[in-house]
Design a protein around this motif. Structure first.
Motif, PDB file in Angstrom:
ATOM      1  N   VAL A   1       0.860  -1.191   0.000  1.00 24.64           N
ATOM      2  CA  VAL A   1       0.000   0.000   0.000  1.00 24.64           C
ATOM      3  C   VAL A   1       0.892   1.235   0.000  1.00 24.64           C
ATOM      4  O   VAL A   1       1.829   1.327   0.790  1.00 24.64           O
ATOM      5  CB  VAL A   1      -0.927  -0.001   1.234  1.00 24.64           C
ATOM      6  N   CYS A   2       0.607   2.159  -0.913  1.00 25.40           N
ATOM      7  CA  CYS A   2       1.501   3.310  -1.055  1.00 25.40           C
ATOM      8  C   CYS A   2       0.715   4.553  -1.421  1.00 25.40           C
ATOM      9  O   CYS A   2      -0.181   4.512  -2.257  1.00 25.40           O
ATOM     10  CB  CYS A   2       2.563   3.023  -2.113  1.00 25.40           C
ATOM     11  N   ARG A   3       1.098   5.667  -0.799  1.00 27.47           N
ATOM     12  CA  ARG A   3       0.409   6.934  -1.034  1.00 27.47           C
ATOM     13  C   ARG A   3       1.020   7.693  -2.210  1.00 27.47           C
ATOM     14  O   ARG A   3       0.468   8.667  -2.672  1.00 27.47           O
ATOM     15  CB  ARG A   3       0.466   7.829   0.221  1.00 27.47           C
TER      16      ARG A   3
ATOM     17  N   PHE B   1       6.574   5.181 -12.520  1.00 29.40           N
ATOM     18  CA  PHE B   1       7.314   4.020 -13.040  1.00 29.40           C
ATOM     19  C   PHE B   1       6.983   2.758 -12.264  1.00 29.40           C
ATOM     20  O   PHE B   1       7.545   1.699 -12.515  1.00 29.40           O
ATOM     21  CB  PHE B   1       8.831   4.283 -12.953  1.00 29.40           C
ATOM     22  N   CYS B   2       6.072   2.838 -11.291  1.00 32.59           N
ATOM     23  CA  CYS B   2       5.912   1.739 -10.332  1.00 32.59           C
ATOM     24  C   CYS B   2       4.726   0.844 -10.675  1.00 32.59           C
ATOM     25  O   CYS B   2       3.613   1.321 -10.885  1.00 32.59           O
ATOM     26  CB  CYS B   2       5.732   2.321  -8.936  1.00 32.59           C
ATOM     27  N   ALA B   3       4.989  -0.472 -10.712  1.00 32.39           N
ATOM     28  CA  ALA B   3       3.910  -1.433 -10.952  1.00 32.39           C
ATOM     29  C   ALA B   3       3.599  -2.229  -9.688  1.00 32.39           C
ATOM     30  O   ALA B   3       2.799  -3.157  -9.719  1.00 32.39           O
ATOM     31  CB  ALA B   3       4.330  -2.378 -12.078  1.00 32.39           C
TER      32      ALA B   3
ATOM     33  N   ASN C   1       9.086  -1.537   0.955  1.00 32.32           N
ATOM     34  CA  ASN C   1       7.618  -1.485   0.963  1.00 32.32           C
ATOM     35  C   ASN C   1       7.111  -0.213   0.302  1.00 32.32           C
ATOM     36  O   ASN C   1       7.880   0.689  -0.010  1.00 32.32           O
ATOM     37  CB  ASN C   1       7.126  -1.484   2.412  1.00 32.32           C
ATOM     38  N   GLY C   2       5.802  -0.141   0.164  1.00 33.82           N
ATOM     39  CA  GLY C   2       5.173   1.116  -0.207  1.00 33.82           C
ATOM     40  C   GLY C   2       5.195   2.072   0.982  1.00 33.82           C
ATOM     41  O   GLY C   2       5.486   1.667   2.109  1.00 33.82           O
ATOM     42  N   GLU C   3       4.880   3.335   0.715  1.00 32.87           N
ATOM     43  CA  GLU C   3       4.786   4.319   1.813  1.00 32.87           C
ATOM     44  C   GLU C   3       3.350   4.296   2.310  1.00 32.87           C
ATOM     45  O   GLU C   3       2.490   5.039   1.841  1.00 32.87           O
ATOM     46  CB  GLU C   3       5.210   5.695   1.321  1.00 32.87           C
TER      47      GLU C   3
HETATM   48  S1  SF4 Z   1       6.053   1.706  -3.778  1.00 32.92           S
HETATM   49 FE1  SF4 Z   1       7.829   3.065  -3.924  1.00 32.92          FE
HETATM   50  S2  SF4 Z   1       8.196   3.274  -6.133  1.00 32.92           S
HETATM   51 FE2  SF4 Z   1       6.076   2.439  -5.871  1.00 32.92          FE
HETATM   52  S3  SF4 Z   1       4.743   4.259  -5.859  1.00 32.92           S
HETATM   53 FE3  SF4 Z   1       5.287   3.815  -3.730  1.00 32.92          FE
HETATM   54  S4  SF4 Z   1       7.089   5.085  -3.317  1.00 32.92           S
HETATM   55 FE4  SF4 Z   1       6.840   4.987  -5.536  1.00 32.92          FE
END
Ligand code: SF4
Length: 368
Positions: free
Chosen positions: A70-72, A77-79, A117-119
């Protein structure tokens, strides 16, 4: 005539390398603009050997773990990242983390866990510390290489405390060292295009600077092959070199080729980097980063055959067995996620080099 021109272009740089002189920005640009791959590779190998490198090629037996995707931030470029509501979003508990690690440990007896991890805005510092503590208790001899500088910065913002305070809590819980992700390309122009929600480069450097001063060694990276210019690549490497002059805590540099699959860049027609570009980046990095001990040819990203060639162009590390890698797989890597030790040993030997199994801090565990 063209060959002569190329030799003459690189001749002043060769003189500097032979004299052990530091290369500058213009040298870096000349190298990056050269398409004489064999000359670049030979020069990089010469520089590596002049600085004390031998025939050893290092690898570590490791496991990749992820606590949450899970990321804010939503880097373009991120999959890998998900929002909390997406079906395949996950945020694991400490018990789940330990169960996964222990199950794999029974099979492969890895010496390192690598975790990024995601943020995730829904968990706090205590969550991360709990995960580390539980793992340390279950697998006390395993080194925990956890959290990118971006994650540390994110946690410090959530908690309203300094990078040093976050790192101290994580160290007390079992953090051993840190990976180098989140660096991307430091130039603000590129960051604004590919990762507008990510912290500025200065914060990434502050986390690594703080970590080094607290005795935590780290890695450093560069994500290349998207919208950056050659100038921005060289600027990126020289900023890393400058930091290393100050604190000396980077153990290795890992160039990461951009993988466009399942990202917005794929829809815009971006393609995988070429082998020539991958090899060039390895060679130029080895030449410019004269104070970073190791350069990795990360086989998950470049594939084993190309990584073998990279070992003759400045790289002296292939990372490791890397069980369960997810980030490059999500973005279209086809090289698999796991190599058994005998296969890595064979691959290194057949490149004419000596396989050395290391721990995270480059202590030699076994010479094959
Ligand atoms: S996981 Fe890392 S690279 Fe992917 S969107 Fe979140 S911060 Fe960006």
């Amino acid at each position: 005539m063209a060959v002569l021109d190329r030799l003459e272009t690189l001749a002043p740089i060769r003189e500097k390398v032979e004299a052990g002189e530091r290369l500058d920005f213009d040298d870096g640009l000349t190298l990056m603009e050269s398409d004489d791959l064999l000359a670049l590779g030979e020069l990089a190998d010469l520089a590596r050997r002049q600085r004390g490198g031998g025939d050893e090629v290092y690898f570590v037996q490791n496991l990749n773990l992820y606590q949450t995707n899970v990321c804010r931030v939503k880097c373009k470029f991120c999959a890998f990242a998900r929002t909390n509501k997406q079906e395949d979003a996950f945020t694991g508990t400490a018990e789940e983390l330990v169960a996964e690690a222990v199950e794999q440990y029974e099979i492969s007896k890895f010496t390192e866990i690598h975790c990024v991890n995601g943020e995730n805005p829904h968990v706090d510092l205590a969550y991360y510390a709990e995960g580390l503590r539980a793992l340390k208790q279950a697998l006390p001899d395993v080194h925990l290489k956890f959290y990118t500088a971006s994650e540390i910065h994110h946690i410090s913002k959530l908690e309203g405390c300094s990078h040093a305070e976050v790192l101290q809590v994580l160290m007390d819980a079992g953090l051993g060292s840190m990976p180098g992700g989140g660096a991307e390309i430091f130039a603000p122009r590129v960051r604004a295009l590919i990762a507008p929600g990510k912290e500025p480069a200065e914060e990434w450097f502050d986390v690594h600077d703080t970590a080094h001063r607290m005795g935590i060694t780290t890695q450093c990276t560069m994500l290349y092959g998207h919208v950056e210019t050659y100038e921005e690549r060289i600027d990126h490497m020289l900023r890393l070199r400058e930091q290393q002059d100050k604190t000396g805590g980077f153990l290795s540099f890992i160039p990461l080729a951009f993988h466009p699959e399942n990202t917005v860049f794929e829809r815009r027609g971006f393609r995988f980097t070429t082998g020539a570009d991958d090899l060039k980046v390895i060679a130029v990095a080895r030449l410019l980063l004269d104070n970073v001990p190791h350069v990795k040819a990360y086989w998950i990203m470049m594939g084993l055959p190309l990584a073998q060639i990279a070992l003759h162009m400045g790289a002296d590390d292939v990372q490791g067995t890397v069980v369960r890698e997810k980030i490059f797989q999500a973005a279209g890597a086809t090289s698999g996620t796991e190599q058994k030790i005998p296969e890595l040993v064979r691959f290194i030997r057949e490149a004419g080099r000596v396989p050395v199994q290391r721990d995270t801090l480059y202590n030699e565990l076994r010479r094959w």
